[in-house]
Design a protein around this motif. Structure first.
Motif, PDB file in Angstrom:
ATOM      1  N   UNK A 113     -44.325  24.384  78.675  1.00  0.00           N
ATOM      2  CA  UNK A 113     -44.868  25.732  78.860  1.00  0.00           C
ATOM      3  C   UNK A 113     -45.866  26.033  77.747  1.00  0.00           C
ATOM      4  N   UNK A 114     -46.859  26.819  78.078  1.00  0.00           N
ATOM      5  CA  UNK A 114     -47.868  27.152  77.084  1.00  0.00           C
ATOM      6  C   UNK A 114     -47.242  27.873  75.896  1.00  0.00           C
ATOM      7  N   UNK A 115     -47.533  27.388  74.703  1.00  0.00           N
ATOM      8  CA  UNK A 115     -47.060  28.009  73.467  1.00  0.00           C
ATOM      9  C   UNK A 115     -48.267  28.533  72.711  1.00  0.00           C
ATOM     10  N   UNK A 116     -48.156  29.734  72.162  1.00  0.00           N
ATOM     11  CA  UNK A 116     -49.284  30.375  71.496  1.00  0.00           C
ATOM     12  C   UNK A 116     -48.871  30.950  70.157  1.00  0.00           C
ATOM     13  N   UNK A 117     -49.847  31.026  69.272  1.00  0.00           N
ATOM     14  CA  UNK A 117     -49.645  31.663  67.975  1.00  0.00           C
ATOM     15  C   UNK A 117     -50.936  32.359  67.586  1.00  0.00           C
ATOM     16  N   UNK A 118     -50.818  33.573  67.058  1.00  0.00           N
ATOM     17  CA  UNK A 118     -51.973  34.335  66.590  1.00  0.00           C
ATOM     18  C   UNK A 118     -51.863  34.513  65.083  1.00  0.00           C
ATOM     19  N   UNK A 119     -52.958  34.201  64.386  1.00  0.00           N
ATOM     20  CA  UNK A 119     -52.966  34.294  62.924  1.00  0.00           C
ATOM     21  C   UNK A 119     -54.173  35.091  62.476  1.00  0.00           C
ATOM     22  N   UNK A 120     -54.036  35.698  61.301  1.00  0.00           N
ATOM     23  CA  UNK A 120     -55.158  36.350  60.641  1.00  0.00           C
ATOM     24  C   UNK A 120     -55.715  35.375  59.611  1.00  0.00           C
ATOM     25  N   UNK A 121     -56.972  35.025  59.794  1.00  0.00           N
ATOM     26  CA  UNK A 121     -57.601  34.046  58.918  1.00  0.00           C
ATOM     27  C   UNK A 121     -58.526  34.776  57.952  1.00  0.00           C
ATOM     28  N   UNK A 122     -58.326  34.535  56.658  1.00  0.00           N
ATOM     29  CA  UNK A 122     -59.175  35.149  55.649  1.00  0.00           C
ATOM     30  C   UNK A 122     -60.230  34.181  55.171  1.00  0.00           C
ATOM     31  N   UNK A 123     -61.092  34.670  54.291  1.00  0.00           N
ATOM     32  CA  UNK A 123     -62.181  33.845  53.781  1.00  0.00           C
ATOM     33  C   UNK A 123     -61.835  33.211  52.449  1.00  0.00           C
TER      34      UNK A 123
END
Length: 836
Positions: free
Chosen positions: A409-419
């Protein structure tokens, strides 16, 4: 008959889906019945009238998202060059090599064009469902105008005086792609061409208009001079898929990339006298040529061995090809590196996977190489990771989605990427619903093409990361022809036998009129590859499809009809769920029934992009009911060097091999039908202790069916001689479930299991879920129930009769005794079966 379901472990939980492109997005699920009445695959973009196979239009004519530069457009002052990369438009200073990002947002931008004064840049914006033309200030200002319609818009080019913008547009799905012009000041639009076929890549000069025309199986570079409305042909060929003309600043010369049997060439043609030409480059795949304003240089893009596009140029007078290097990428915003790990347990060892990554605006993000691909069903850009991959991404929200093959099954993750310095990291955990290896199953994909007119020149080694990301064990890419060009012949003897993955080339023999054939496990190619009505050289050949089938069998090979049954011959309002056999008689390949009845056919491709699984199964069931032991096969039929293509292995067959040891072990299981085919669900079926490819005694027997799916499936069925003997609800989410029951079997025939219906989403790339086991034979392989056999023979006789009419009509008055005798022999055989 009694049955019941036990041991349910189905889970209805959902992974959080990523956001798609902000200017359109992908549907969460697709309807059960195909929306397109020509094939299993459905067009995502607006259709274009007169274009027979829309998958080719999307593959050949629509823009390509690349990691490196494509679509170069030198500025009028000669100091800069605009191009597309990573789905945005960039402008590079030629002196410094620094490329500055001009566009941003969710849309995928491509094919830039400068106004003559250097103030404007027009380009194509693709929202994954439609395209439009936009123009902006070249210095990075706001959008200044656009052209959009219900149809496609492509290939902007400014007029020599800068007052008009030429482009290609269908305007609506009832029209072909014609050339149009819009007045930049007033917005008034007018059609420039209105001819059968499609027109692309307008190149307006002061005294002439050059463009690409495609129609009637021919591709031409046309020129219209002065006030003439009749075009003149500069160059002509067939399936010049990536060809694009570019008119020199003085209007005297056309640069065009053009295919040959040995590869693609970049040539110059004189507009006044196109007979002689100048060769500038050969042996590679030069794309999207463009002139610099001085007329001294021709720029183009070309992929390297890692499938990354590079910018190049060559003098119009000839000479060495120069690389035009991008020394730095100025995103105009903070960026960071994102490292993505895919695992099957938290903190575990990395595993190969198929990934889709988008930023906060929904724009696809891709690595520098190898090439990314576009899934035409979901509208998602995807690429493969060996387990760990690193991307440059804009700061902010990034969503990563991952699958491996069809079982996760599709697995997803959302992250905040900084500089901040260093790389951000994200780990995505994959949880398979089914373990093929532990059950002794090996997967195979037996119909796709490594290279077929797309923007990349792939080598067989390029298949390795794809197969690992799709958990695919065996693959047989088929050599095929593009009319009079025969692709990848130099790769015929290439093999990878120390797998998995295992790779060995096969051949597609494309007698278009009689039906296409797949031949695998052979050492010698069959010649000719093509014949039948419509072909210039072998158009009247009295040659049977049985000839290549016997050629393969004599070498111990495995042969099958590919994409056998679409809905092309059906009433257009009839969905597959309501189709009768009579509806399909005109859709069956002309020689298929004769070849099967006379014993020259091993298999049918039940699951394929180009055909419909349920409809193909109906014909297959007739053959089984007649006592003809045809086994199932599967293949995507994707052209793997396309950008817009399904993933290989998203139509596949599973064969019961035990340990994955060798080609011979696998082919033995495939040939004997110890298998099932699928585009998503997994089936492990047993009747009286016997699995597919084996035999069971008639009478009262117990059966069991284990079903697993990474998405869901509407219903599950047990079939006896093609009729539904038991039916139950499927699974409403990822997971697995066991079904059990008892059946009273007749004395002859076959039993199989099927799962069908429901929404299709990742990891699938199809219209609806489908899986079907090979038959378990009752008593002996090829047995049949007398009444069922007679009915099947009668229907096959009707199909054969329609095919005979199509045969004689297609060949006109040509004398074809070999083909006629074959049809007569098949008719006599079926009449004998019907009379028994």
């Amino acid at each position: 008959m009694r049955s019941h379901a036990v041991s349910s472990s189905s889970s209805a939980s959902r992974s959080r889906l990523p956001r798609f492109l902000s200017l359109g997005g992908a549907a969460a699920g697709l309807a059960l019945a195909p929306a397109n009445a020509d094939a299993q695959w459905t067009n995502r973009y607006p259709k274009v009238a007169g274009y027979g196979h829309h998958v080719y239009l999307e593959g050949y004519e629509l823009p390509t998202l690349t990691a490196g530069p494509i679509d170069p457009a030198p500025s009028p002052d000669g100091e800069r060059v605009a191009f597309a990369s990573h789905g945005w438009i960039w402008v590079m200073d030629l002196a410094s090599g620094v490329a500055r990002r001009l566009t941003r947002g969710g849309g995928i931008d491509a094919r830039p064009a400068w106004s003559p004064d250097g103030e404007l840049i027009a380009f194509v914006r693709d929202d994954t469902e439609d395209t439009e033309i936009i123009w902006v200030a070249a210095n990075g200002g706001a959008e200044l105008g656009r052209v959009d319609s219900p149809g496609l818009e492509l290939d902007p080019a400014f007029s020599a005086d800068g007052t008009k913008l030429f482009y290609s547009s269908a305007e609506s799905e009832t029209r072909a792609l014609d050339l149009w012009a819009v007045d930049i000041g007033s917005g008034e639009r007018r059609r420039v061409t209105d001819a059968p076929g499609i027109e692309l890549k307008p190149q307006p000069g002061e005294r002439a208009l050059v463009y690409l025309w495609k129609g009637g199986g021919r591709d031409r570079v046309f020129v219209r001079s002065g006030d003439s409305t009749e075009p003149r042909t500069l160059l002509e060929g067939s399936i010049a898929s990536m060809a694009r003309p570019a008119l020199s600043p003085d209007g005297s010369t056309v640069a065009v990339n053009w295919p040959t049997q040995e590869g693609w060439e970049l040539r110059l043609l004189n507009v006044a006298d196109p007979g002689p030409s100048i060769l500038l480059a050969s042996g590679g795949l030069p794309l999207t040529p463009a002139w610099d304003p001085s007329g001294e240089w021709v720029y183009f893009a070309e992929a390297d061995d890692g499938e990354r596009l590079n910018l190049k140029r060559v003098r119009a007078a000839g000479g060495p090809i120069e690389a035009v290097e991008v020394t730095a990428w100025d995103w105009g915003a903070a960026t960071a590196n994102l490292r993505i790990r895919t695992v099957t347990e938290e903190g575990g060892a990395p595993v190969a996977a198929r990934l889709a990554v988008v930023d906060g605006a929904g724009h696809p993000l891709v690595p520098d190489g190898p090439a990314s691909r576009f899934d035409g069903q979901s509208g998602r850009v995807f690429f493969y990771s060996p387990g760990v991959v690193e991307l440059t991404v804009p700061s902010g929200e990034v969503t990563v989605s991952a699958v491996q093959g069809l079982a996760t099954p599709e697995a997803s993750a959302t992250v905040q990427v900084g500089a901040a310095s260093g790389a951000a990291e994200v780990e995505v955990v994959l949880s398979p619903v089914w373990d093929a290896r532990s059950g002794g199953w090996s997967s195979g994909e037996h119909h796709f093409h490594l290279n077929y007119g797309g923007p990349y020149d792939l080598s067989p080694d390029d298949l390795m990361p794809m197969m690992r990301g799709e958990a695919l064990d065996f693959a047989t890419p088929l050599l095929a022809n593009l009319h009079n060009r025969f692709e990848d012949q130099d790769l015929w003897t290439w093999r990878h036998s120390g797998g998995p993955p295992f790779i060995r080339f096969g051949q597609e023999v494309r007698s278009h009129f009689l039906g296409h054939l797949g031949l695998i496990g052979i050492d010698d190619l069959f010649w000719p590859w093509v014949w039948g009505p419509g072909y210039q050289v072998y158009g009247s050949d009295d040659r049977e499809n049985a000839e290549p089938l016997r050629h393969a069998r004599a070498q111990g090979g495995f042969q099958y009809y590919v994409h056998p049954v679409s809905t092309r011959g059906m009433p257009r309002a009839t969905p597959w769920a309501e189709a009768s056999i009579a509806d399909l008689r005109g859709s069956v390949p002309i020689e298929l029934v004769a070849d099967a009845v006379l014993g020259d056919l091993d298999a049918l491709e039940i699951v394929c992009l180009w055909s419909d699984e349920v409809l193909t199964s109906q014909i297959w069931h007739l053959l089984l009911n007649a006592g003809i032991p045809i086994v199932p096969s599967a293949g995507t039929d994707v052209m793997n060097n396309f950008y817009r293509t399904m993933a290989i292995g998203t139509a596949r067959v599973y064969a019961q091999t035990g340990a994955v040891e060798s080609w011979s072990t696998y082919m033995d299981a495939l040939r004997n039908g110890r298998s099932f085919v699928t585009n998503g669900p997994f089936l492990e079926f047993s009747v009286g202790g016997a699995g597919p490819g084996h035999t069971v005694s008639g009478g009262e027997v117990a059966w069991s069916l284990d079903v697993a799916t990474a998405t869901e499936v509407d219903r599950v069925e047990v079939l006896v001689n093609g009729e539904v003997a038991w039916s139950g609800e499927g699974l409403d989410g990822p997971g697995s479930r066991r079904f059990e029951g008892d059946l009273t079997l007749p004395e002859g025939g076959w039993v199989a299991a099927r799962a069908v219906g429901g929404p299709a989403r990742w990891p699938m790339m199809a219209n609806y879920p489908f899986a079907h086991t090979a038959p378990v034979w009752i008593g002996s392989v090829g047995s049949s129930d007398p009444a069922v056999r007679r009915a099947a023979a009668a229907e096959l006789l009707a199909i054969l009769g329609v095919a005979r009419l199509r045969l004689t009509a297609g060949y006109g008055g040509t004398d074809i005794p070999n083909l006629v005798d074959r049809f007569d022999a098949a008719r006599e055989r079926l009449e004998a079966l019907a009379a028994r």
